[in-house]
Each structure stands twice: as structure tokens, then as C-alpha cells.
Motif scaffolding. Structure first.
Motif, PDB file in Angstrom:
ATOM      1  N   GLY A  55      82.114  87.863  30.446  1.00 37.92           N
ATOM      2  CA  GLY A  55      83.279  87.223  31.060  1.00 37.92           C
ATOM      3  C   GLY A  55      83.936  88.158  32.063  1.00 37.92           C
ATOM      4  N   LEU A  56      83.913  89.443  31.740  1.00 36.65           N
ATOM      5  CA  LEU A  56      84.494  90.445  32.627  1.00 36.65           C
ATOM      6  C   LEU A  56      83.765  90.453  33.971  1.00 36.65           C
ATOM      7  CD1 LEU A  56      86.511  93.087  32.095  1.00 36.65           C
ATOM      8  CD2 LEU A  56      84.358  94.230  32.621  1.00 36.65           C
ATOM      9  N   MET A  57      82.440  90.438  33.873  1.00 37.98           N
ATOM     10  CA  MET A  57      81.620  90.431  35.092  1.00 37.98           C
ATOM     11  C   MET A  57      81.894  89.163  35.919  1.00 37.98           C
ATOM     12  SD  MET A  57      79.130  91.858  36.809  1.00 37.98           S
ATOM     13  CE  MET A  57      77.508  91.677  37.569  1.00 37.98           C
ATOM     14  N   ASP A  58      82.030  88.032  35.243  1.00 38.93           N
ATOM     15  CA  ASP A  58      82.297  86.774  35.955  1.00 38.93           C
ATOM     16  C   ASP A  58      83.584  86.893  36.782  1.00 38.93           C
ATOM     17  OD1 ASP A  58      80.077  85.502  34.850  1.00 38.93           O
ATOM     18  OD2 ASP A  58      81.205  84.688  33.164  1.00 38.93           O
ATOM     19  N   LEU A  59      84.629  87.418  36.157  1.00 35.85           N
ATOM     20  CA  LEU A  59      85.914  87.524  36.871  1.00 35.85           C
ATOM     21  C   LEU A  59      85.846  88.577  37.971  1.00 35.85           C
ATOM     22  CD1 LEU A  59      88.381  87.233  33.856  1.00 35.85           C
ATOM     23  CD2 LEU A  59      87.764  85.456  35.518  1.00 35.85           C
ATOM     24  N   ARG A  60      85.131  89.658  37.705  1.00 29.59           N
ATOM     25  CA  ARG A  60      84.988  90.711  38.729  1.00 29.59           C
ATOM     26  C   ARG A  60      84.280  90.166  39.967  1.00 29.59           C
ATOM     27  NH1 ARG A  60      85.736  95.979  37.354  1.00 29.59           N
ATOM     28  NH2 ARG A  60      84.358  96.564  39.072  1.00 29.59           N
ATOM     29  N   GLN A  61      83.213  89.392  39.758  1.00 30.65           N
ATOM     30  CA  GLN A  61      82.463  88.885  40.919  1.00 30.65           C
ATOM     31  C   GLN A  61      83.276  87.849  41.696  1.00 30.65           C
ATOM     32  OE1 GLN A  61      79.902  90.348  42.236  1.00 30.65           O
ATOM     33  NE2 GLN A  61      80.052  91.755  40.519  1.00 30.65           N
ATOM     34  N   MET A  62      84.078  87.084  40.983  1.00 25.06           N
ATOM     35  CA  MET A  62      84.950  86.119  41.652  1.00 25.06           C
ATOM     36  C   MET A  62      85.916  86.876  42.575  1.00 25.06           C
ATOM     37  SD  MET A  62      85.238  82.807  41.507  1.00 25.06           S
ATOM     38  CE  MET A  62      84.339  82.453  39.997  1.00 25.06           C
ATOM     39  N   ALA A  63      86.514  87.930  42.013  1.00 21.76           N
ATOM     40  CA  ALA A  63      87.518  88.688  42.766  1.00 21.76           C
ATOM     41  C   ALA A  63      86.880  89.443  43.933  1.00 21.76           C
ATOM     42  CB  ALA A  63      88.237  89.653  41.826  1.00 21.76           C
ATOM     43  N   ILE A  64      85.758  90.082  43.691  1.00 24.42           N
ATOM     44  CA  ILE A  64      85.113  90.853  44.769  1.00 24.42           C
ATOM     45  C   ILE A  64      84.675  89.908  45.892  1.00 24.42           C
ATOM     46  CG2 ILE A  64      83.106  92.306  45.354  1.00 24.42           C
ATOM     47  CD1 ILE A  64      83.442  93.625  42.555  1.00 24.42           C
ATOM     48  N   GLY A  65      84.166  88.727  45.519  1.00 25.69           N
ATOM     49  CA  GLY A  65      83.792  87.734  46.542  1.00 25.69           C
ATOM     50  C   GLY A  65      85.006  87.354  47.382  1.00 25.69           C
ATOM     51  N   ARG A  66      86.134  87.097  46.718  1.00 19.84           N
ATOM     52  CA  ARG A  66      87.358  86.711  47.447  1.00 19.84           C
ATOM     53  C   ARG A  66      87.800  87.837  48.393  1.00 19.84           C
ATOM     54  NH1 ARG A  66      89.311  82.629  49.757  1.00 19.84           N
ATOM     55  NH2 ARG A  66      88.449  84.137  51.192  1.00 19.84           N
TER      56      ARG A  66
END
Ligand code: V47
Ligand code: SF4
Length: 375
Positions: free
Chosen positions: A266-277
């Protein structure tokens, strides 16, 4: 705080662009709170407190595919008992069902069937469009467009022009995976490469079509491959402005050849969302696709850069075949509640991000069977 993180924070506050090196610092040194705070700043700057959803249905006319992407649990061999090809009548039934549910969009993608020609794919859009002209057809990934060129040996502009005449409305973002050849060569060596994916979207944008972009994370790629992927998307967006939404896609390990690799956390999912943004400063929207993330993570992602949760999504197969335990369908009431719980304001959009205003809310219409009109 790491000195470079302070510099990045200042850049984001000032609306300045992040570099490849900045992206690598985010990957290696930024914690989740730091990423979330900055990504949320950008998200609110671009989209305020709005969180978009749409009413849509998926159509995968066949799962038979000439390719064998390592991560794919959806595909079937030509002679496999799992393989299917939908008849025209089944396709139309799906489209009519979508209209009956109030859908504004049909997401149409599938396998590259060994025995089907370009005309079959065109025919599919044509019959749907003739019978259900109100449905926006978001159809065929860049991998399919590449296949159509291989089949016909004709220029992409011509093929797209014919599809537009048949009813094509925009392109979905699938098939991007990871552009870097070191990763792509392992995941899916035979299908369209990264350059071809970019070329297809460039051509679509030139013809006036909008499109989406995805990135498959959490399989065998390294952080540098992800940042490289994002910068390639950003460069094309600088050139054309035709992308609407970035959708990071979490690797799902079941029923494929990479089942030994665990699902991203779940941590990775949120990190990738944020880095993409943060990296895609020229993309208007970032989508938390709930089918892929699970409903709970998608909800949290609305505070980590995402401003869109996709749609009601009926008849999804690709992620459910690969082990997703999210529901098959969310009602409009479910979607709105999920968004409101996250402190955002739900707005129904059509595929092109126009607001959809309904005279009778969809959920009530289902209950009463009343006719709905889009204003
Ligand atoms: O191209 C397939 C990915 C994509 C797996 O444009 C997998 O609005 C993870 O692109 N694990 C299709 N990923 C889905 C897609 C999409 C979805 C929703 C909205 C939009 C849009 C686009 O799914 C494929 C591939 O990259 N995929 N199998 C898997 N096991
Ligand atoms: Fe075929 Fe698409 Fe699956 Fe690759 S991801 S095997 S191209 S259906």
C-alpha cells in the motif's frame, strides 16, 4: 531533512519543474508524508477539492492474443479453452446494457487475435456507435494500434481516421508498461516498444484525439526506469498537450509468469501516485483506478495526488484475472460516498472531463427505471 529534499520542496511550491535527478531523490529519500504533502499541494492547485468519477463499462471483445506478456493473466492462446471471441450480438448487448445503466463511456480493449483483421476491430466500433451514439468509445491501446499497422501495412493516420469515422472517441492509456528497453525486453519483448507507444499517442493527439497514459510498477523495474518513463510522457505532453490522465498501475501477480514477485505494498501504491503527480507537472489529472488499487487505497490516494477514481467499471477482467479482489462494480452512490468520506467533492465527468449533470440521479433512476437525460 536531506538537502535535496528541501530544494525539491521549494521548487514544487514555486511551480518549477522537477528533473530526473529530483525524481531519483524522491524515489530514494522522500518519506510518504513528504510525498503526500507536496503531491496534494499540486493536486489541489490543479483540481481544487474536486474528485472525478464517471459512469462506464468495459468491453474486451476477445482475450485471444498473439503476444505473451509476462504479467498478463487475461490473454489466452488461440486454441485454449479459456479463449473467447464475442459475437456482434454479445457486443451490442454489452453496449445496450451500458446505456441502460446510464454509462457515458465504453472502454474497449482486448487481445490481438491471430485470425482477426483490422476490419473486425473497426466493425466493433461501427456497430456500437450506430446503435448507441451517446456512448463515448475509448478504444484500442497503442499496442493494438501498432498491431493494426503490422496487419495492414498502412499508415497510422489513415487507420485512425477510419476508426474516428466508425465512432472512436479517444485512446485509453494501456500497453505502456515500462518504456525502458531493459525492462520491456523482459516483460513484453515482442509487442510495440516504448517509442512506438509514444508515436501512436503523438499521432492521436495530432488528429485531435485525447488519450491517457499508464505505467506498470512493482514488477521487475528499478526506480530509474519509472522516472525515465514519466519523463518520456512529460516530454510528449509538452509537445502535444493531448494527454488527460496519468494512471499508475500496480503489478498484480496471480495467474501469470511473474507470480513469484509480490504485489506492491500500500505504501508503494501511494508513493507512485504522489511521484507521478509531482513529475507530471503538465498532466491535468491523475487517476486512482479503484479496480487495480482496491477501494480503500484508492480512497486514500485522493490525498496523495489523485483527483479521479475512474468509474463504475462493470465487467472488468484484466485485473480480476490477475488476482484483484475488488468488486466487479461500484454504484454511483458507492463512488460518491467514497469520495465524500475522503473530504473531496464528487463530480461526475464524461471521458473528456466535462461535467455531467443528470436531471435524475443515476441511483434513483435505477430504482425507478425513469428515463435519464444528460444536460
Ligand atoms: O495495458 C495487465 C496492465 C493495462 C496486469 O486509460 C496489468 O482510462 C498489473 O490500461 N498487473 C490495462 N497490470 C488497463 C489500463 C487502464 C485501466 C483503467 C483505465 C485506463 C484509462 C486504462 O493493465 C495493460 C497492462 O499495462 N496489466 N495485466 C497485471 N497482472
Ligand atoms: Fe496480449 Fe495485452 Fe495481455 Fe500483452 S497485455 S499478452 S498484448 S492481452
Amino acid at each position: 531533512m536531506h538537502h535535496a529534499l528541501e530544494t525539491i520542496s521549494k521548487k514544487v511550491h514555486a511551480g518549477e519543474r522537477l528533473t530526473f535527478d529530483d525524481g531519483m531523490v524522491l524515489e530514494h529519500h522522500a518519506d510518504l508524508h513528504y510525498l503526500g504533502e507536496l503531491a496534494n499541494l499540486v493536486r489541489e492547485r490543479k483540481n481544487g477539492n474536486t474528485a472525478y468519477y464517471n459512469v462506464n463499462t468495459h468491453l474486451n471483445p476477445t482475450n485471444v492474443c498473439v503476444y505473451r506478456c509476462q504479467f498478463c493473466a487475461f490473454r489466452a492462446d488461440l486454441k485454449s479453452p479459456k479463449g473467447y471471441v464475442m459475437s456482434d450480438e454479445q457486443i451490442l448487448e454489452r453496449a445496450r446494457g451500458a446505456v441502460g445503466r446510464g454509462a457515458t463511456e465504453l472502454h474497449v480493449v482486448g487481445g490481438l487475435h491471430h485470425l482477426k483483421g483490422f476490419d473486425w476491430y473497426k466493425h466493433i466500433l461501427a456497430i456500437i456507435h450506430a446503435e448507441c451514439p451517446s456512448l463515448h468509445l475509448k478504444a484500442w491501446t497503442a499496442v493494438e494500434w501498432d498491431w493494426f499497422q503490422r496487419l495492414t501495412k498502412r499508415p497510422l493516420e489513415e487507420l485512425m481516421g477510419e476508426m474516428i469515422e466508425a465512432g472512436l472517441g479517444s485512446l485509453p492509456g494501456g500497453g505502456a508498461e515500462i518504456f525502458h528497453p531493459d525492462v520491456r525486453g523482459v516483460l513484453c519483448e515482442h509487442k510495440a516498444d516504448g517509442e512506438e507507444w509514444i508515436k501512436v499517442h503523438r499521432t492521436a493527439h495530432k488528429l485531435g484525439l485525447r488519450s491517457n497514459a499508464t505505467m506498470l510498477y512493482g514488477s521487475i523495474e528499478k526506480p530509474e526506469h519509472r522516472i525515465d518513463h514519466l519523463l518520456k510522457l512529460r516530454a510528449l505532453q509538452d509537445e502535444t498537450g493531448g494527454f488527460q490522465t496519468f494512471i499508475p498501475l500496480a503489478f498484480h501477480p496471480e495467474n501469470n509468469r511473474l507470480s513469484h514477485i509480490p504485489k506492491p505494498s500500500g505504501l508503494m501504491d501511494l508513493r507512485q501516485m504522489a511521484i507521478g503527480r509531482l513529475m507530471l507537472d503538465n498532466f491535468p489529472h491523475v487517476k486512482a483506478y479503484w479496480v487495480m488499487l482496491g477501494v480503500k487505497t484508492a480512497q486514500v490516494a485522493l490525498s496523495y495526488g489523485a483527483d479521479d477514481i475512474d468509474g463504475t467499471v462493470v465487467h472488468e477482467i484484466i485485473y480480476h484475472d490477475a488476482g484483484s479482489d475488488s468488486p466487479q462494480e461500484m454504484t454511483v452512490a458507492d463512488l460518491r460516498k467514497l469520495i465524500e468520506e475522503a473530504g473531496r467533492v464528487p463530480v461526475e465527468r464524461d471521458t473528456l472531463y466535462n461535467q455531467v449533470v443528470r436531471s435524475v440521479p443515476t441511483e434513483k433512476r435505477w430504482a425507478t427505471g425513469k428515463k435519464l437525460s444528460l444536460v
